[in-house]
Write a protein that holds these residues in place. Sequence first.
Motif, short mmCIF file in Angstrom:
data_model
loop_
_atom_site.label_atom_id
_atom_site.label_comp_id
_atom_site.label_asym_id
_atom_site.label_seq_id
_atom_site.Cartn_x
_atom_site.Cartn_y
_atom_site.Cartn_z
N UNK A 137 -37.44 4.09 20.20
CA UNK A 137 -37.12 4.32 21.60
C UNK A 137 -38.93 4.59 21.78
N UNK A 138 -39.11 5.78 21.11
CA UNK A 138 -40.39 6.26 21.66
C UNK A 138 -41.46 6.50 22.33
N UNK A 139 -41.91 4.98 21.89
CA UNK A 139 -43.26 4.39 22.03
C UNK A 139 -43.50 4.24 23.44
N UNK A 140 -41.94 3.11 23.96
CA UNK A 140 -41.42 2.83 24.88
C UNK A 140 -41.84 4.26 26.02
N UNK A 141 -40.65 5.22 25.68
CA UNK A 141 -40.75 6.81 26.43
C UNK A 141 -42.15 6.51 26.73
N UNK A 142 -43.30 6.68 26.17
CA UNK A 142 -44.37 7.77 26.15
C UNK A 142 -45.42 6.41 26.92
N UNK A 143 -45.35 4.84 26.89
CA UNK A 143 -46.24 4.34 27.74
C UNK A 143 -45.75 4.33 29.38
N UNK A 144 -44.32 4.67 28.99
CA UNK A 144 -43.55 4.40 31.05
C UNK A 144 -44.09 5.52 31.39
N UNK A 145 -43.76 6.73 30.55
CA UNK A 145 -44.58 7.65 31.59
C UNK A 145 -46.30 8.21 31.73
#
Length: 406
Positions: free
Chosen positions: A290-298
């Motif tokens: 989950x985290x890598x997706x949230x990071x790059x989306x931000x």
Amino acid sequence: MTAETIAEPTVPVPARWTAFISLASLGLFTAFYGPIQVLLAVQAKALAPDSKEIVLAVVSGLGAAFSAVANPLFGAISDRTTWRAGRRRPWMVIGGLGGVASLAVLAGAPNIAVMIIGWCAAQFTLNAMQAAMFAAVPDQVPHRQRGMVGGWLGVGQTLGIVVGSLLAAEAGGIAAGYLVCAGFLVITSIPFLLTRRDTVLEPTERPRLSIRDFWISPRRYPDFGWAWLTRFLLNLSNSIAIVYLLYFLQDVVGYDDPEGGVFILTAVYAVTLLSTVVTTGVWSDRASRRKVFVCWSGIVMSAAALLLGFWPTWTGALVSAAVLGLGFGVYLSVDFALMTEVLPAAGDRGKDLGVINIANSLPQVIAPVIAAPIVTYLGGYPVLYTVSAIVGVAGSVLVFRIRSVD
């Protein structure tokens, strides 16, 4: 509370259930974003043309304050509801009907005071509906499906922004815009409300509720705390960027039809968002990350804010909307799944999700407070969108402080 009520679900939800909750989400966010994107700004300009920015900031901020109270409150109440009809659906009905009545008040508002009352009531009641609706997901959906379901909720939310903007701009006036959004909410909510998938709590097993239950210690539950902060910062970044979008198009870009321009930008945003929102949710489920997706989306959303600030043209706005949609599509599906996986207690899903949703509504209170002085006195829109980007990057990086979710 029965073990069956609080147990983590293991049986996949059928496609029909996902489609109906996505449709209800479409109606709910149409009722939210028709006013937020267009109607409140146009109404503020009509009632107070010389101070429209301040009026919009006050109305938006007070309404968001009511939403920050309503979401955890009705989440907690639905956790403890013992009606035979279930825990979640009754509060969706009550909140939805209250939202319809509140939008009707806004439609007839003769002055700023009534406008404030109507929007505060709308935020309070529509957030009651949202709290109950979103709590149904961890009640019913197993972990391995939550990215996908979160993606379809994101589809509903995104199309709600588009449909809300369209209905508000094309309904034929302020009053008609509010009433059409209200009617659309009713129509789209009925299929999900007629489903029979809901949890029922026995009266003898209802836990007590106190004010202390709304405090979730970040020391005791650090992952919950970091997840809340990440969502707060990313939503604050987004709120800062869009709070004066209509006025930006009107006063800086010089677009002849700013209301129509907001709709066009929203449509571009929606198209690119829909290209990522479901696919990345499914990808996240399969990768169990989950985290890598949230990071790059931000980071992508922050880049979109910088484009607005330093390319203040209609072409720049179109490109920024497309970039924002790509980033926010990833964020919507994966962040929702992440949040459901850091909840402290299964028996308090509605309340805990409501506390998390304060991170959605509180930025709406803070964003106008930040934006108004920046636009008026501290450098204007380039500074505003730079601040938005910095806040977004901070939220993107801090997601890696979460330890229990990959």
